[in-house]
Design a protein around this motif. Structure first.
Motif, PDB file in Angstrom:
ATOM      1  N   ALA A   1       0.725  -1.255   0.163  1.00 34.02           N
ATOM      2  CA  ALA A   1       0.029  -0.003   0.116  1.00 34.02           C
ATOM      3  C   ALA A   1       0.764   1.218  -0.012  1.00 34.02           C
ATOM      4  CB  ALA A   1      -0.762  -0.017   1.308  1.00 34.02           C
ATOM      5  N   LYS A   2       2.116   1.122   0.078  1.00 36.00           N
ATOM      6  CA  LYS A   2       2.864   2.218   0.169  1.00 36.00           C
ATOM      7  C   LYS A   2       2.632   3.137  -0.981  1.00 36.00           C
ATOM      8  CE  LYS A   2       7.481   0.900  -2.095  1.00 36.00           C
ATOM      9  NZ  LYS A   2       8.610   0.430  -1.904  1.00 36.00           N
ATOM     10  N   GLU A   3       2.420   2.769  -2.254  1.00 38.45           N
ATOM     11  CA  GLU A   3       2.387   3.881  -3.341  1.00 38.45           C
ATOM     12  C   GLU A   3       0.922   4.792  -3.137  1.00 38.45           C
ATOM     13  OE1 GLU A   3       0.642   0.917  -7.015  1.00 38.45           O
ATOM     14  OE2 GLU A   3       1.774   0.059  -5.697  1.00 38.45           O
ATOM     15  N   LEU A   4       0.346   4.506  -2.253  1.00 38.88           N
ATOM     16  CA  LEU A   4      -0.725   5.406  -1.940  1.00 38.88           C
ATOM     17  C   LEU A   4      -0.211   6.798  -1.245  1.00 38.88           C
ATOM     18  CD1 LEU A   4      -3.764   4.995  -2.016  1.00 38.88           C
ATOM     19  CD2 LEU A   4      -3.805   4.537   0.496  1.00 38.88           C
ATOM     20  N   PHE A   5       0.819   6.577  -0.592  1.00 39.49           N
ATOM     21  CA  PHE A   5       1.594   7.649   0.091  1.00 39.49           C
ATOM     22  C   PHE A   5       2.638   8.068  -0.868  1.00 39.49           C
ATOM     23  CE2 PHE A   5      -0.045   4.638   3.040  1.00 39.49           C
ATOM     24  CZ  PHE A   5      -1.072   5.450   3.854  1.00 39.49           C
ATOM     25  N   PHE A   6       3.334   7.371  -1.297  1.00 38.89           N
ATOM     26  CA  PHE A   6       4.785   7.382  -2.202  1.00 38.89           C
ATOM     27  C   PHE A   6       4.574   6.686  -3.554  1.00 38.89           C
ATOM     28  CE2 PHE A   6       9.211   5.502  -2.374  1.00 38.89           C
ATOM     29  CZ  PHE A   6       9.785   6.487  -2.860  1.00 38.89           C
TER      30      PHE A   6
ATOM     31  N   ALA B   1      -0.265  -2.007   7.034  1.00 38.50           N
ATOM     32  CA  ALA B   1      -0.558  -0.816   7.837  1.00 38.50           C
ATOM     33  C   ALA B   1       0.349  -0.179   8.583  1.00 38.50           C
ATOM     34  CB  ALA B   1      -1.976  -1.110   8.708  1.00 38.50           C
ATOM     35  N   ALA B   2       1.409  -0.942   8.948  1.00 40.64           N
ATOM     36  CA  ALA B   2       2.686  -0.588   9.630  1.00 40.64           C
ATOM     37  C   ALA B   2       3.600   0.278   9.141  1.00 40.64           C
ATOM     38  CB  ALA B   2       3.369  -1.670  10.348  1.00 40.64           C
ATOM     39  N   SER B   3       3.761   0.017   7.638  1.00 42.57           N
ATOM     40  CA  SER B   3       4.850   0.456   6.896  1.00 42.57           C
ATOM     41  C   SER B   3       4.849   2.188   6.598  1.00 42.57           C
ATOM     42  CB  SER B   3       4.934  -0.033   5.371  1.00 42.57           C
ATOM     43  OG  SER B   3       3.778   0.449   4.579  1.00 42.57           O
ATOM     44  N   PRO B   4       3.629   2.826   6.615  1.00 40.16           N
ATOM     45  CA  PRO B   4       3.534   4.179   6.414  1.00 40.16           C
ATOM     46  C   PRO B   4       4.303   5.044   7.733  1.00 40.16           C
ATOM     47  CG  PRO B   4       1.246   3.624   5.800  1.00 40.16           C
ATOM     48  CD  PRO B   4       2.213   2.347   6.044  1.00 40.16           C
ATOM     49  N   ALA B   5       3.784   4.265   9.028  1.00 43.15           N
ATOM     50  CA  ALA B   5       4.149   4.881  10.264  1.00 43.15           C
ATOM     51  C   ALA B   5       5.624   4.776  10.153  1.00 43.15           C
ATOM     52  CB  ALA B   5       3.565   4.018  11.484  1.00 43.15           C
ATOM     53  N   ILE B   6       6.366   3.735   9.688  1.00 40.93           N
ATOM     54  CA  ILE B   6       7.941   3.689   9.583  1.00 40.93           C
ATOM     55  C   ILE B   6       8.470   4.371   8.733  1.00 40.93           C
ATOM     56  CG2 ILE B   6       9.923   1.960   8.915  1.00 40.93           C
ATOM     57  CD1 ILE B   6       7.683  -0.552   9.681  1.00 40.93           C
ATOM     58  N   LEU B   7       7.695   4.807   7.557  1.00 43.54           N
ATOM     59  CA  LEU B   7       8.511   5.548   6.453  1.00 43.54           C
ATOM     60  C   LEU B   7       8.442   7.043   6.843  1.00 43.54           C
ATOM     61  CD1 LEU B   7       7.325   3.959   3.460  1.00 43.54           C
ATOM     62  CD2 LEU B   7       9.721   3.842   4.266  1.00 43.54           C
TER      63      LEU B   7
ATOM     64  N   ASN C   1      11.313  18.106   5.227  1.00 42.12           N
ATOM     65  CA  ASN C   1      10.112  17.728   5.023  1.00 42.12           C
ATOM     66  C   ASN C   1       9.597  17.055   3.541  1.00 42.12           C
ATOM     67  OD1 ASN C   1       9.455  17.431   7.867  1.00 42.12           O
ATOM     68  ND2 ASN C   1       8.410  19.436   7.928  1.00 42.12           N
ATOM     69  N   ASP C   2       9.550  16.104   3.359  1.00 44.18           N
ATOM     70  CA  ASP C   2       8.930  15.574   1.872  1.00 44.18           C
ATOM     71  C   ASP C   2       7.454  16.050   1.880  1.00 44.18           C
ATOM     72  OD1 ASP C   2       7.962  14.322  -0.318  1.00 44.18           O
ATOM     73  OD2 ASP C   2       9.634  13.347  -0.569  1.00 44.18           O
ATOM     74  N   GLU C   3       6.905  16.911   1.443  1.00 44.54           N
ATOM     75  CA  GLU C   3       5.494  17.346   1.732  1.00 44.54           C
ATOM     76  C   GLU C   3       4.610  16.596   0.549  1.00 44.54           C
ATOM     77  OE1 GLU C   3       3.679  18.980   3.626  1.00 44.54           O
ATOM     78  OE2 GLU C   3       5.616  19.688   4.716  1.00 44.54           O
ATOM     79  N   PHE C   4       5.109  15.892  -0.310  1.00 40.39           N
ATOM     80  CA  PHE C   4       4.315  15.122  -1.235  1.00 40.39           C
ATOM     81  C   PHE C   4       4.079  13.837  -0.652  1.00 40.39           C
ATOM     82  CE2 PHE C   4       7.183  17.746  -4.109  1.00 40.39           C
ATOM     83  CZ  PHE C   4       6.251  18.112  -4.930  1.00 40.39           C
ATOM     84  N   TYR C   5       4.999  13.378   0.354  1.00 43.92           N
ATOM     85  CA  TYR C   5       4.492  12.056   1.164  1.00 43.92           C
ATOM     86  C   TYR C   5       3.692  12.693   2.387  1.00 43.92           C
ATOM     87  CZ  TYR C   5       5.094   8.522   4.467  1.00 43.92           C
ATOM     88  OH  TYR C   5       4.966   7.486   5.291  1.00 43.92           O
ATOM     89  N   LEU C   6       4.279  13.742   2.854  1.00 46.05           N
ATOM     90  CA  LEU C   6       3.647  14.019   4.069  1.00 46.05           C
ATOM     91  C   LEU C   6       2.403  14.538   4.027  1.00 46.05           C
ATOM     92  CD1 LEU C   6       6.559  15.617   6.092  1.00 46.05           C
ATOM     93  CD2 LEU C   6       5.516  13.347   6.561  1.00 46.05           C
ATOM     94  N   GLU C   7       2.002  15.371   3.036  1.00 48.94           N
ATOM     95  CA  GLU C   7       0.521  15.864   2.712  1.00 48.94           C
ATOM     96  C   GLU C   7      -0.458  14.455   2.515  1.00 48.94           C
ATOM     97  OE1 GLU C   7      -0.631  18.620   3.408  1.00 48.94           O
ATOM     98  OE2 GLU C   7      -2.392  18.816   2.218  1.00 48.94           O
ATOM     99  N   ARG C   8       0.001  13.406   1.692  1.00 48.41           N
ATOM    100  CA  ARG C   8      -0.753  12.306   1.474  1.00 48.41           C
ATOM    101  C   ARG C   8      -1.162  11.731   2.933  1.00 48.41           C
ATOM    102  NH1 ARG C   8       2.434  11.942  -3.185  1.00 48.41           N
ATOM    103  NH2 ARG C   8       1.146  12.184  -5.066  1.00 48.41           N
ATOM    104  N   ARG C   9      -0.075  11.607   3.847  1.00 48.46           N
ATOM    105  CA  ARG C   9      -0.140  10.925   5.053  1.00 48.46           C
ATOM    106  C   ARG C   9      -1.377  11.612   5.840  1.00 48.46           C
ATOM    107  NH1 ARG C   9      -0.001   7.320   7.685  1.00 48.46           N
ATOM    108  NH2 ARG C   9       1.446   7.363   9.231  1.00 48.46           N
ATOM    109  N   ARG C  10      -1.065  13.138   5.807  1.00 52.29           N
ATOM    110  CA  ARG C  10      -2.035  13.910   6.751  1.00 52.29           C
ATOM    111  C   ARG C  10      -3.490  13.501   6.262  1.00 52.29           C
ATOM    112  NH1 ARG C  10       2.333  17.814   6.959  1.00 52.29           N
ATOM    113  NH2 ARG C  10       1.980  18.633   4.917  1.00 52.29           N
ATOM    114  N   LYS C  11      -3.579  13.415   4.855  1.00 50.21           N
ATOM    115  CA  LYS C  11      -5.084  13.505   4.448  1.00 50.21           C
ATOM    116  C   LYS C  11      -5.651  12.043   4.309  1.00 50.21           C
ATOM    117  CE  LYS C  11      -5.292  17.326   2.002  1.00 50.21           C
ATOM    118  NZ  LYS C  11      -5.271  18.248   0.428  1.00 50.21           N
TER     119      LYS C  11
END
Lengths: 336, 280
Positions: A55-60, A99-105, A114-124
């Motif tokens: 599922a990482k490609e959802l954020f990255f 589910a654990a991987s985004p929290a690790i990344l 801050n990589d806002e491309f990744y972090l903005e997706r995480r926030r949303k």
């Protein structure tokens, strides 16, 4: 009182979220494989199979624009990507290994810069994780410290129950908000004792011991033994929920185009090649060593986390049958 | 569009001047187009940047000019790949992208009151040139300054005009050399490899620091010479020139063990380098 949601209402929840214009992503049959894909209706959800890719490609994403450029009237102009339009997204049906991987990344993408491309997706994003009832021969999440019912990384965590419904636990405020906003779909259960767990998984590895061995065995015949068969195809990295290496390249002409960030892999022969032609990792055993070291030593040194969730995808995907769990067990069994 | 900062977004700079150092090495003098960026941009000697030729991508080079020279920055590169070939096609007045400054730097304040020995090989003079000019602009703060610089041939020596300038100065000792066979009939420097020439020049290690930059093979043979001259590991500084892309500790390319060269480096002492897994 524990909360539950019936299978029917879980699918209704997806229908409602789609109506609310949220992007809902979950395991879906696509051609001959199950992948994390946008769900158009609750009936799309498939919970009986681990998606082929993580599922990482959802954020990255595999590839994304990070800017565009255009020459106008002889002057170059660079335009940022509008990240405010990244959609509110609910990831639904991710087992603990995904589910654990985004929290690790989060650690690497928010370290200093801050990589806002990744972090903005995480926030949303809101992650609805689900306890895993059945692994396969390649799974080893339990070996690397997770469990079939690890809630870490999930905002809302579902536990399959014997009657076909799911026990629900809001792990974070985001998860609670999701339940509160759709309270009518959730019910109260007297207990969730009927939780369905069928397997304990593989034996737990001593990650501290493995890390300690790696520290003292940068040069070890083990790496050459593995390199005898590794073909450096990069499948293991691309399919991994935790690998995060990337490259940056331009697409377009000198007049107009976009700059793109896209996945890369430390297993590729040119990954560390210098402009001079000197390559610090010039043979495959050095590259595979880096993969293991990064996951079980370097990332832990830097961020205090293991860069592996034991999903087993790299084991299933490797064209020559390299089994990372087997390598870890071998190291775990070593005495020195 | 109100949003948080995009760390991959470069500033635009105009190429103000181009100098061909050798047939394939070029220096670009760059001036930031935005007034505020031009005024606020600051860096320390040893830091690097990501330079982009739009349509080709980004390449990593040190900032070759001195932080004491305001209003512009310079980069120096050899044309070896897609991005550097594209950078080479740009002309005076063209735009390029610059992200940075990134990484750590040489702790110049810690060098005050000491003698400095600069040792560079080939295209690796630019990372030291920034320090050399920085220190020459603060000349009173240092004791002896020795520069040992070598290349394969006379043609491969970069910054020839500045070598001549350093040669002229009586407060700098320049020892310039080329590999055997690389010298023309009128070459006024030494003929020999950098480590040998350094040993012969024998700069004192007393109250001194050595700054070494060059190809891995040169560094490998130079460190034992410095040890014989009495330099301890914490008196020797170098920069690791690992392949980088993001420059900000994300892309996973430049690591040596758990050290991110782009963030923890590129400047390290010889002691720090020796403690690393030998993978650079």
């Amino acid at each position: 009182m524990p909360q539950i949601i019936t299978e029917e209402n879980l699918r209704n929840l997806i229908d409602l979220l789609v109506k609310e214009s949220k992007v809902v992503v979950g395991p879906k049959e696509t051609g001959s494989v199950v992948l994390y894909q946008p769900l158009t209706a609750g009936s799309d959800l498939r919970l009986d199979s681990l998606p082929r890719r993580s599922a990482k490609e959802l954020f990255f994403p595999i590839c994304e624009n990070i800017l565009t450029y255009q020459r106008q009237d002889g002057k170059m102009q660079v335009t940022d990507v509008d990240r405010s339009h990244f959609p509110e997204t609910v990831l639904i049906g991710a087992p603990p290994c995904d589910a654990a991987s985004p929290a690790i990344l989060d650690a690497v993408f928010s370290w200093d810069y801050n990589d806002e491309f990744y972090l903005e997706r995480r926030r949303k994003s809101t992650i609805v994780g689900i306890a895993c009832t059945k692994g396969d021969d390649a799974c080893f999440c339990t070996a690397v410290g997770l469990a079939r019912d690890t809630e870490a990384g999930s905002d809302l965590f579902l536990t399959p129950l014997k009657d076909g419904s799911y026990g629900c636990k809001a792990v974070t405020e985001k998860g609670k908000a999701l339940v509160d906003a759709h309270a009518a779909l959730f019910g109260e259960a007297a207990s969730v004792d009927a939780a369905l767990f069928v397997e304990q998984g593989t034996e737990k590895l001593d990650l501290a011991k493995i890390k300690n061995w790696l520290e003292g065995h940068f040069e070890d015949p083990l790496w050459e033994k593995i390199a005898d068969i590794c073909v450096g195809c990069g499948s293991c990295a691309f399919i991994c929920p935790a690998c995060h290496c990337f490259d940056i390249n331009d697409e377009g002409s000198t007049e107009q185009g976009s700059r793109r960030k896209h996945w890369d892999a430390c297993g590729f022969s040119k990954f560390t090649n210098h402009a001079s032609g000197h390559n610090p990792r010039d043979v495959q055993n050095k590259r595979y060593r880096n993969r293991i070291m990064h996951k079980f030593k370097y990332y832990d040194d830097k961020f205090g986390k293991t860069l592996c969730t034991g999903c087993g995808r790299c084991v299933r995907a490797c064209p020559v049958g390299i089994d990372i769990a087997e390598i870890l067990s071998t190291i775990n069994a070593k005495q020195d | 569009m109100c949003q948080s900062k995009n760390i991959y977004l470069p500033n635009l700079a105009t190429i103000e001047a181009i100098v061909d150092e050798t047939p394939d090495v070029r220096t670009l003098r760059l001036v930031f187009q935005d007034d505020q960026v031009r005024e606020n941009f600051s860096f320390r000697a040893g830091q690097f940047a990501e330079y982009s030729a739009f349509g080709a991508g980004e390449s990593t080079f040190c900032i070759a000019s001195a932080p004491t020279r305001k209003g512009y920055i310079e980069c120096c590169f050899r044309s070896v790949g897609r991005v550097t070939e594209s950078l080479r096609r740009l002309e005076v007045g063209d735009s390029i992208g610059v992200r940075g400054p990134y990484g750590n730097s040489f702790p110049i304040e810690q060098f005050y009151g000491k003698s400095l020995v600069f040792i560079a090989g080939g295209i690796a003079l630019p990372p030291l040139r920034t320090v050399i000019w920085n220190c020459l602009d603060l000349r009173d703060k240092f004791k002896d300054i020795t520069i040992v610089y070598g290349a394969r041939s006379e043609a491969d020596l970069v910054y020839k005009r500045e070598l001549a300038e350093w040669q002229e100065r009586d407060d700098v000792r320049l020892v310039k050399c080329v590999d055997p066979g690389g010298n023309g009939p009128d070459f006024d420097g030494k003929v020999g490899f950098v480590p040998n020439v350094l040993e012969e020049a024998a700069p004192s290690s007393e109250n001194a620091v050595a700054l070494v930059c060059g190809p891995p093979i040169m560094i490998k043979f130079t460190l034992p010479v410095l040890e014989r001259l009495g330099f301890a590991d914490d008196q020797i500084y170098t920069t690791l020139e690992n392949r980088m892309k993001c420059g900000v500790g994300k892309c996973g390319r430049c690591n040596v063990g758990n050290v991110y060269v782009c963030k923890d480096g590129p400047v390290f002492t010889a002691g720090e380098v020796k403690a690393m897994s030998q993978e650079f």
